[in-house]
Design an enzyme around this catalytic site. Structure first.
Site, PDB file in Angstrom:
ATOM      1  N   CYS A  13     -12.857   5.111   4.701  1.00 50.13           N
ATOM      2  CA  CYS A  13     -12.484   5.492   3.504  1.00 50.13           C
ATOM      3  C   CYS A  13     -11.047   4.961   3.369  1.00 50.13           C
ATOM      4  CB  CYS A  13     -12.786   6.929   3.120  1.00 50.13           C
ATOM      5  SG  CYS A  13     -13.008   8.013   4.378  1.00 50.13           S
ATOM      6  N   HIS A  18      -7.410   3.327   0.942  1.00 55.13           N
ATOM      7  CA  HIS A  18      -6.617   2.621  -0.303  1.00 55.13           C
ATOM      8  C   HIS A  18      -6.289   1.110  -0.199  1.00 55.13           C
ATOM      9  CE1 HIS A  18      -6.071   6.942   0.344  1.00 55.13           C
ATOM     10  NE2 HIS A  18      -6.470   7.058  -0.818  1.00 55.13           N
ATOM     11  N   GLU A  59     -10.458   0.057  11.215  1.00 52.07           N
ATOM     12  CA  GLU A  59     -10.624   1.430  11.801  1.00 52.07           C
ATOM     13  C   GLU A  59     -11.991   1.508  12.735  1.00 52.07           C
ATOM     14  OE1 GLU A  59     -11.352   4.133   8.584  1.00 52.07           O
ATOM     15  OE2 GLU A  59      -9.717   3.603   7.390  1.00 52.07           O
ATOM     16  N   GLU A  85      -9.197   9.752  -7.370  1.00 50.69           N
ATOM     17  CA  GLU A  85      -9.491   8.615  -6.969  1.00 50.69           C
ATOM     18  C   GLU A  85     -10.570   8.120  -8.023  1.00 50.69           C
ATOM     19  OE1 GLU A  85      -8.325   8.423  -2.387  1.00 50.69           O
ATOM     20  OE2 GLU A  85     -10.660   8.769  -2.861  1.00 50.69           O
TER      21      GLU A  85
END
Length: 182
Positions: free
Chosen positions: A70, A72, A90, A117
């Protein structure tokens, strides 16, 4: 692997009241509850979902369990490019990602921050659950495979162990359009 900077030098796309995008510092977006773009990736192997436990040092929700990735997008980065970049950074995976739904939510994430979001969801598939060892320990402290029903039970029993957005996604699961391609 690189660590995603917490803010100040990372501009992300925020959404103005008229729908236009404008750049904003990532931390400022969360402190001011400004609506912004986000990306959530869900990697499956059959009915098993790959979860990540966020590193304790994350600027919010450290130590909590979340979906596979998760994040941006950076300013002027597409959500799909961001999803590929961050799943690699990640958890060390490079794989095809299929777009799911675009969903919106708002959640208090602690430390005076709010996630407000518009999230582009993506699904990835691995042929068999495997041990994931190449994750970035600055970002992720652990990973686990879990089927949907067990995840729902664990969230119901101990919601404080899971990020607010993962709990929201589970409540709105049918909206996410993450089913495997036919």
């Amino acid at each position: 692997m690189t660590r995603e900077p917490a803010g100040d030098d990372v501009l992300i796309p925020a959404i103005a009241g008229d729908g236009r995008l404008f750049p904003i510092d990532k931390l400022e977006a969360h402190r001011s509850a400004q609506k912004h773009l986000a990306v959530s990736v869900f990697v499956f192997s059959g009915d098993q979902l790959l979860l990540q436990q966020r590193a304790d040092g994350k600027y919010h929700c450290g130590g909590l369990w979340a979906n596979t990735c998760c994040t941006h997008p950076h300013w002027e980065e597409t959500p799909l490019d961001c999803a590929h970049r961050r799943i690699r950074e990640e958890v060390g995976l490079t794989l095809d990602l299929q777009p799911g739904a675009i969903v919106e939510y708002r959640a208090d994430v602690g430390n005076g921050m709010v996630e407000n979001e518009r999230v582009h969801t993506f699904r990835g598939e691995l042929p068999a659950p495997r041990q994931i060892t190449g994750f970035n320990r600055d970002e992720v402290q652990a990973v686990a495979w879990m089927d949907h029903e067990r995840l729902r039970r664990e969230v119901a029993e101990k919601p404080e162990r899971f990020t607010p957005w993962l709990r929201i996604y589970l409540e709105r699961w049918s909206e996410l359009a993450l089913r495997p391609a036919a």
